[in-house]
Design an enzyme around this catalytic site. Structure first.
Site, PDB file in Angstrom:
ATOM      1  N   LYS A  13      62.368  40.697  47.600  1.00 18.57           N
ATOM      2  CA  LYS A  13      61.332  40.452  48.618  1.00 18.57           C
ATOM      3  C   LYS A  13      59.942  40.804  48.073  1.00 18.57           C
ATOM      4  CE  LYS A  13      63.086  43.416  51.549  1.00 18.57           C
ATOM      5  NZ  LYS A  13      64.385  43.872  51.024  1.00 18.57           N
ATOM      6  N   ARG A  88      62.706  45.436  60.410  1.00 19.61           N
ATOM      7  CA  ARG A  88      64.023  45.817  59.908  1.00 19.61           C
ATOM      8  C   ARG A  88      64.994  46.072  61.059  1.00 19.61           C
ATOM      9  NH1 ARG A  88      62.106  47.889  54.627  1.00 19.61           N
ATOM     10  NH2 ARG A  88      63.873  48.376  53.302  1.00 19.61           N
ATOM     11  N   ARG A 127      68.880  49.041  36.011  1.00 26.29           N
ATOM     12  CA  ARG A 127      67.433  49.284  36.060  1.00 26.29           C
ATOM     13  C   ARG A 127      67.147  50.791  35.974  1.00 26.29           C
ATOM     14  NH1 ARG A 127      66.126  46.116  40.457  1.00 26.29           N
ATOM     15  NH2 ARG A 127      66.280  47.923  41.800  1.00 26.29           N
ATOM     16  N   ARG A 139      62.840  55.302  41.355  1.00 23.31           N
ATOM     17  CA  ARG A 139      62.637  55.666  42.760  1.00 23.31           C
ATOM     18  C   ARG A 139      63.823  56.495  43.237  1.00 23.31           C
ATOM     19  NH1 ARG A 139      61.010  50.386  46.165  1.00 23.31           N
ATOM     20  NH2 ARG A 139      62.470  51.312  47.631  1.00 23.31           N
ATOM     21  N   ARG A 150      71.602  52.127  51.745  1.00 24.62           N
ATOM     22  CA  ARG A 150      70.566  51.186  52.180  1.00 24.62           C
ATOM     23  C   ARG A 150      71.187  49.824  52.534  1.00 24.62           C
ATOM     24  NH1 ARG A 150      66.652  51.174  47.363  1.00 24.62           N
ATOM     25  NH2 ARG A 150      65.222  49.966  48.641  1.00 24.62           N
TER      26      ARG A 150
END
Ligand code: AMP
Length: 195
Positions: A13, A88, A127, A139, A150
């Site tokens: 996104k 959301r 990643r 993060r 999540r």
């Protein structure tokens, strides 16, 4: 043009919203970025949001609706925006519709980026490894465990937006696992079709 981009975490996104900002001059309204900025700046909002975000849970509807309402009043949003990571929940989507209506505007299109969860988790794990190898800090909410939470939160709270926007005749779906330029092209075709 007011556009909602939604999809599971890691679906791309943010990448696509940034490209839309570059190519179509539509500001990217990322609630995740706004909240992370508040954490960096050490504001009260940031202090309250940090633990929730680190767990991968959702910050309360009232808080995010408040920051979006404030942001929408800024002049660069006058001719539209790309909503990235907001709404959301159904309550956020309803609040956004009301907010835009009060400004004489509306959501024109809601694009769902469809992805394969297992591939997302694998990509995220790679990643994180690459970032650590390069001496960078990933993060806190990008670890495979938090990403799973999540994803659960996404299916529980955000996936109902599919029906919400379908019922309004605004839903379009794009295959988010395609290479980035192809996803960009698919989104561009949808925007051209809608305007
Ligand atoms: P993102 O960068 O969009 O993946 O957002 C990172 C985190 O910020 C999420 O996991 C949530 O904890 C929080 N967050 C961002 N946007 C929202 C929202 N619209 N509603 C609730 N929490 C949000």
């Amino acid at each position: 043009m007011n556009l909602v981009l939604f999809g599971p975490p890691g679906a791309g996104k943010g990448t696509q919203a940034k490209l839309l900002m570059e190519h179509r001059s539509l500001p990217q309204l990322s609630t995740g970025d706004m909240l992370r900025r508040a954490i960096t700046e050490g504001t009260e909002l940031g202090r309250n949001a940090k633990a929730i975000m680190d767990r991968g849970d959702l910050v309360s509807d009232d808080i995010v609706i408040g920051i979006v309402a404030e942001r929408l009043n800024q002049p660069d949003c006058a001719s539209g925006a790309v909503f990235d990571g907001f709404p959301r929940t159904i309550a956020q989507a309803e609040a956004l519709d009301r907010l835009l209506q009060s400004l004489g505007k509306k959501i024109d299109l809601a694009i769902e980026l469809k992805v394969n969860d297992e591939v997302l988790i694998e990509r995220s794990a790679n990643r994180v490894k690459e970032m650590i190898a390069a001496g960078q800090n990933p993060r806190a909410d990008d670890t495979p465990e938090t990403l799973r939470n999540r994803l659960d939160v996404y299916y529980r709270n955000t996936a109902p937006l599919i029906a919400y926007y379908r019922n309004q005749g605004k839903l379009k779906t794009v295959h988010g696992m395609a290479p980035i330029p192809e996803v960009t092209k698919s989104i561009a075709a949808l925007l051209d079709g809608a305007s």
